[in-house]
Motif scaffolding. Sequence first.
Motif, mmCIF file in Angstrom:
data_model
loop_
_atom_site.group_PDB
_atom_site.id
_atom_site.type_symbol
_atom_site.label_atom_id
_atom_site.label_comp_id
_atom_site.label_asym_id
_atom_site.label_seq_id
_atom_site.Cartn_x
_atom_site.Cartn_y
_atom_site.Cartn_z
ATOM 1 N N SER A 1 49.553 -20.952 9.144
ATOM 2 C CA SER A 1 48.512 -21.600 9.957
ATOM 3 C C SER A 1 47.127 -21.337 9.375
ATOM 4 C CB SER A 1 48.579 -21.097 11.404
ATOM 5 O OG SER A 1 48.042 -19.799 11.539
ATOM 6 N N ASP A 2 46.920 -20.146 8.797
ATOM 7 C CA ASP A 2 45.642 -19.853 8.142
ATOM 8 C C ASP A 2 45.433 -20.780 6.942
ATOM 9 O OD1 ASP A 2 44.936 -17.900 9.878
ATOM 10 O OD2 ASP A 2 45.549 -16.223 8.614
ATOM 11 N N ALA A 3 46.501 -20.964 6.158
ATOM 12 C CA ALA A 3 46.400 -21.843 4.988
ATOM 13 C C ALA A 3 46.083 -23.271 5.413
ATOM 14 C CB ALA A 3 47.703 -21.801 4.188
ATOM 15 N N LEU A 4 46.758 -23.750 6.461
ATOM 16 C CA LEU A 4 46.537 -25.117 6.923
ATOM 17 C C LEU A 4 45.142 -25.297 7.517
ATOM 18 C CD1 LEU A 4 50.009 -25.871 8.555
ATOM 19 C CD2 LEU A 4 49.097 -26.824 6.436
ATOM 20 N N SER A 5 44.666 -24.299 8.246
ATOM 21 C CA SER A 5 43.343 -24.419 8.852
ATOM 22 C C SER A 5 42.238 -24.391 7.802
ATOM 23 C CB SER A 5 43.116 -23.298 9.873
ATOM 24 O OG SER A 5 43.002 -22.046 9.229
ATOM 25 N N SER A 6 42.540 -23.856 6.623
ATOM 26 C CA SER A 6 41.545 -23.839 5.549
ATOM 27 C C SER A 6 41.433 -25.186 4.849
ATOM 28 C CB SER A 6 41.900 -22.753 4.515
ATOM 29 O OG SER A 6 41.870 -21.472 5.101
ATOM 30 N N ILE A 7 42.445 -26.033 5.001
ATOM 31 C CA ILE A 7 42.415 -27.353 4.340
ATOM 32 C C ILE A 7 41.269 -28.217 4.863
ATOM 33 C CG2 ILE A 7 43.661 -29.512 3.994
ATOM 34 C CD1 ILE A 7 46.248 -27.882 3.896
ATOM 35 N N LEU B 1 43.777 -23.525 20.398
ATOM 36 C CA LEU B 1 42.970 -24.121 21.468
ATOM 37 C C LEU B 1 41.481 -23.928 21.194
ATOM 38 C CD1 LEU B 1 45.055 -23.035 24.590
ATOM 39 C CD2 LEU B 1 44.858 -25.340 23.636
ATOM 40 N N GLY B 2 41.127 -22.762 20.669
ATOM 41 C CA GLY B 2 39.720 -22.516 20.346
ATOM 42 C C GLY B 2 39.215 -23.429 19.246
ATOM 43 N N ILE B 3 40.045 -23.611 18.203
ATOM 44 C CA ILE B 3 39.663 -24.506 17.104
ATOM 45 C C ILE B 3 39.511 -25.938 17.604
ATOM 46 C CG2 ILE B 3 40.455 -25.549 14.944
ATOM 47 C CD1 ILE B 3 41.748 -22.898 14.248
ATOM 48 N N GLY B 4 40.491 -26.390 18.412
ATOM 49 C CA GLY B 4 40.439 -27.750 18.928
ATOM 50 C C GLY B 4 39.242 -27.978 19.827
ATOM 51 N N TYR B 5 38.952 -27.030 20.715
ATOM 52 C CA TYR B 5 37.805 -27.174 21.622
ATOM 53 C C TYR B 5 36.497 -27.210 20.845
ATOM 54 C CZ TYR B 5 34.253 -26.010 25.076
ATOM 55 O OH TYR B 5 33.120 -26.018 25.847
ATOM 56 N N VAL C 1 43.575 -32.047 14.380
ATOM 57 C CA VAL C 1 44.954 -32.263 13.952
ATOM 58 C C VAL C 1 45.637 -30.930 13.644
ATOM 59 C CG1 VAL C 1 46.420 -33.271 12.159
ATOM 60 C CG2 VAL C 1 44.491 -34.573 13.073
ATOM 61 N N ILE C 2 44.930 -30.063 12.938
ATOM 62 C CA ILE C 2 45.494 -28.771 12.583
ATOM 63 C C ILE C 2 45.737 -27.910 13.826
ATOM 64 C CG2 ILE C 2 45.060 -26.595 11.378
ATOM 65 C CD1 ILE C 2 45.865 -28.946 9.591
ATOM 66 N N SER C 3 44.841 -27.981 14.806
ATOM 67 C CA SER C 3 45.039 -27.195 16.027
ATOM 68 C C SER C 3 46.294 -27.639 16.764
ATOM 69 C CB SER C 3 43.814 -27.314 16.942
ATOM 70 O OG SER C 3 43.683 -28.628 17.463
ATOM 71 N N ALA C 4 46.569 -28.961 16.747
ATOM 72 C CA ALA C 4 47.797 -29.455 17.384
ATOM 73 C C ALA C 4 49.029 -28.935 16.645
ATOM 74 C CB ALA C 4 47.798 -30.980 17.401
#
Length: 314
Positions: free
Chosen positions: A170-176, A109-113, A201-204
């Motif tokens: 999730s860490d790996a994906l958020s780094s993309i 939620l923090g990343i998406g916001y 997209v990654i936050s979802a």
Amino acid sequence: MAETAARSSNNLESENRRHASTVRRLTLIGVVINLALTFMEFVAGIVGNSQAVVADAVHSLSDTVTGVAVLVGVRFWSRPPDECHPHGHRRIEFLVTIFIGLILAAVALGIGYNALATLHDPQRKPPGAVAFFAAVVMIFTKEFLYQWTISVGKEIRSPALIASAWHHRSDALSSIPAAAAVAGAAIVPGLSFLDHLGAIVISAFILQVAWKIIRPSLEQLVDLGAPEEIRRGIEQLASATPGVEEVHAIRTRHIGSGIEVDLHVLVDPRLTVEEGHEISEEVKRRLIEYVSDVVDVVVHLEPYGDEKEGRGRV
């Protein structure tokens, strides 16, 4: 009966010790590696002028929090049964797993916001190559940790370790998107908005992963029974035991990664107490030995015959 009960208790305690040792070792390795990666990303993000990489470092720092939660939690759920907790403390692992899922959801939620709030912010200065390489190192290292942790977590059936593995993923994906943003902004400064869209997209995706982590633990905390195929296997194995005429009222529930079984077996009413006891012990032995998830069994003996009509069934 005492011998079988003692053997069951010893097996459960031995399994708990091995489980706790494996979880503790793997989690500690993950925490150390994650701290090193987080420090690297912070420095690279600042030196390389990349807000995306700095934000990703903050996300990675949350993995350390969950790792510490697992290290603390395993000290409690690995304790043997006591007078106040006759079934042991393994359900604490479910609480830790839910905590990890909630941390993941909060991070998502923090990343998406943040991505939505800064969608129209201009990129003042193109990021440097050091930020890109830091994000790439994070992607591959975290994916390696995910593959290793998820494999061990499934092998020992640890929901907390599996949840921790998904946090690595999730860490790996958020780094993309962080790496893509650095590369895109370096090549075409006007494409910096792609970083924000990718983060949304990654936050979802992370939110979906968080729900997948939380749901099974919630179900097991409210005493969801074992899957139907396991229940059928228990019934067939108990019914095939010599001396057992009928099996009913089978109840199951999860105790950590194992299953506790409570069932009623009907035997010839002309048997002596000792003979009936031997049959019940054989049922218990078979279930613990041949059904891999079963760690404890409670057998209730009932007489088989016409008088069984009218008794309730569970």
